[in-house]
Design a protein around this motif. Structure first.
Motif, PDB file in Angstrom:
ATOM      1  N   MET A   1       0.759  -1.276   0.029  1.00  0.00           N
ATOM      2  CA  MET A   1      -0.089  -0.093  -0.141  1.00  0.00           C
ATOM      3  C   MET A   1       0.701   1.282   0.017  1.00  0.00           C
ATOM      4  SD  MET A   1       0.362   1.404   3.127  1.00  0.00           S
ATOM      5  CE  MET A   1      -0.965   2.393   3.421  1.00  0.00           C
TER       6      MET A   1
ATOM      7  N   TRP B   1      -4.508  -1.331  12.019  1.00  0.00           N
ATOM      8  CA  TRP B   1      -3.342  -1.012  11.140  1.00  0.00           C
ATOM      9  C   TRP B   1      -2.939   0.322  10.893  1.00  0.00           C
ATOM     10  CZ3 TRP B   1      -0.890   0.633   6.889  1.00  0.00           C
ATOM     11  CH2 TRP B   1       0.465  -0.293   6.242  1.00  0.00           C
TER      12      TRP B   1
ATOM     13  N   ASP C   1      -8.026  -1.426   1.919  1.00  0.00           N
ATOM     14  CA  ASP C   1      -6.460  -1.801   1.510  1.00  0.00           C
ATOM     15  C   ASP C   1      -6.324  -3.117   1.819  1.00  0.00           C
ATOM     16  OD1 ASP C   1      -3.774  -1.953   1.655  1.00  0.00           O
ATOM     17  OD2 ASP C   1      -3.784  -0.933   3.529  1.00  0.00           O
ATOM     18  N   THR C   2      -6.062  -4.171   0.939  1.00  0.00           N
ATOM     19  CA  THR C   2      -5.798  -5.297   1.427  1.00  0.00           C
ATOM     20  C   THR C   2      -4.193  -5.651   0.773  1.00  0.00           C
ATOM     21  OG1 THR C   2      -6.311  -6.926  -0.481  1.00  0.00           O
ATOM     22  CG2 THR C   2      -7.985  -6.005   0.815  1.00  0.00           C
ATOM     23  N   GLY C   3      -3.768  -6.718   1.843  1.00  0.00           N
ATOM     24  CA  GLY C   3      -2.370  -7.052   1.347  1.00  0.00           C
ATOM     25  C   GLY C   3      -1.819  -8.405   1.718  1.00  0.00           C
TER      26      GLY C   3
HETATM   27  N1  SER Z   1      -1.595  -2.227   4.686  1.00  0.00           N
HETATM   28  C1  SER Z   1      -1.778  -3.597   4.956  1.00  0.00           C
HETATM   29  C2  SER Z   1      -0.574  -4.142   5.023  1.00  0.00           C
HETATM   30  O1  SER Z   1       0.327  -3.853   4.596  1.00  0.00           O
HETATM   31  C3  SER Z   1      -2.375  -4.258   3.807  1.00  0.00           C
HETATM   32  O2  SER Z   1      -2.301  -3.875   2.511  1.00  0.00           O
HETATM   33  O3  SER Z   1      -0.594  -5.365   5.493  1.00  0.00           O
END
Ligand code: SER
Length: 391
Positions: A42, A156, A217-219
């Motif tokens: 992100m 987060w 926002d996913t990661g």
């Molecule tokens: N901001 C979260 C992470 O870096 C999801 O993208 O885990």
């Protein structure tokens, strides 16, 4: 499913749901950024998460290379990497968190074929400033996935200030028998995907200000996902690392598993950093590159000082270049590594010579370390290594 199939399954899934794909950015952050390297998928999207319209629209995905030095001492175990890739999906003020979780569940169980019975989720349970994330909680209950509320683990932020919000993490059971406990009570639950609802901005005064346009926002760490999908216990056993893990042991006889992993991780990471245009130096990004290279060489030379990165097969450099879609030439990257190796050898020789002097025969004081650094360019950690070698 190999790594590239995993990536295309992810991209195609979100493409079918209106997302445009970003090819991913360099590791090097532009001047004025608060960090030296991209540390998460992100990161390059921060201005858009704060409200700036993105030229490609409100639904995005990316495959982003990242570098983290916070875990340097963990390298050598099965799951930590210095340079790794993240898959990410974003809704910039478009759909909300529950939709993202539903798609996440559909992709994991349908697209990637994971057993839904082996999933567990966590959600933000609320604190004195913000209420419980009831939208995510309800979504998991409707999907029939067990869910655990936590406080610190499900908030987060990318630092003390900036966009932040509650997140919901998805875990996969990796134990041998049926699932037991919860993600906070049993480490065999391994986190695979984090879905954050970026709802706030934390200012310099520590206060939370709601964003006018919340985003999702996913990661997901690609290397860890691949490891789990391929049923491996370590990321080094996946297809990505296969060329390295087969070429290096016969070349350098590194039988000790954790040394082999460290050398593979650090050399491969150094190649990617060089491929993004960084040169070794004593400050900033160049210093991170220098540390990675020298840590790898120190490990290599522990048993046999004649080992040299001149023998590193060009196929491994090419494989890394292709994997990270970089354009720097194989020879060009290799030369940077060789020059740094030569500089390090010379420095070690000088260090050994200087330390033979009578002033340094006993235990060293701070002023001795200062003198060695200022007059001979010998950093403290290097002197410590040489003293250990001498004793
Ligand atoms: N901001 C979260 C992470 O870096 C999801 O993208 O885990």
């Amino acid at each position: 499913m190999d790594t590239e199939q995993t990536v295309s399954t992810f991209i195609d899934f979100f493409h079918d749901r209106g997302h445009r794909h970003l090819t991913g950015d360099t590791l090097v952050r532009p001047p004025g950024d608060s960090v030296l390297f991209t540390t998460s998928g992100m990161h390059p999207l921060t201005p858009y998460l704060l409200g700036r319209p993105h030229p490609l629209g409100q639904r995005l995905t990316s495959r982003q290379r990242c570098l983290r030095t916070t875990d340097l001492d963990e390298i050598g175990d099965g799951t930590h990497l210095t340079v790794f890739e993240m898959l990410g999906s974003w809704s910039l003020g478009d759909y909300e968190g529950p939709q993202s979780l539903r798609w996440g569940h559909e992709l994991l169980t349908g697209g990637f074929g994971l057993d839904p019975e082996l999933l567990h989720a966590t959600v933000f349970g609320g604190d004195s400033q913000t209420g419980e994330d009831t939208g995510s909680l309800r979504t998991w209950q409707e999907l029939g996935v067990p869910v655990e509320p936590t406080v610190e683990d499900n908030w987060w932020s990318n630092g003390p200030t900036g966009p932040c919000g509650p997140d919901s993490e998805i875990f996969l059971w990796t134990g041998d028998g049926p699932p037991q406990g919860t993600p906070t009570t049993d480490p065999r639950w391994v986190e695979i995907w984090n879905h954050v609802t970026m709802r706030y901005h934390r200012g310099e005064d520590g206060g939370l200000r709601p964003l006018s346009r919340p985003s999702v926002d996913t990661g997901m760490g690609l290397d860890r996902l691949t490891m789990l999908l391929q049923g491996k216990r370590s990321v080094f056993d996946t297809d990505t690392f296969h060329p390295w893990m087969t070429a290096l042991p016969p070349l350098w006889g590194l039988s000790d598993e954790s040394s082999l992993r460290l050398v593979v991780d650090h050399l491969r990471s150094a190649l990617v950093v060089i491929g993004d245009g960084v040169l070794p130096s004593n400050t900033g990004r160049g210093y991170v590159l220098r540390r990675l290279t020298r840590r790898a060489l120190t490990t290599l030379w522990r048993d046999d000082p004649s080992r040299t990165v001149a023998d590193l097969p060009p196929e491994l450099i090419e494989h890394t270049r292709r994997r990270f879609r970089q354009t720097a030439g194989v020879q060009q990257v290799h030369t940077v590594l060789l020059d740094e190796q030569q500089r390090f050898r010379r420095l070690l020789e000088r260090g050994r010579q200087v330390l033979r002097g009578s002033r340094f025969s006993g235990p060293l004081r701070d002023e001795d370390f200062g003198y060695l650094h200022d007059t001979h360019g010998l950093p403290r950690d290097l002197v410590t290594t040489l003293l250990r070698e001498r004793d």
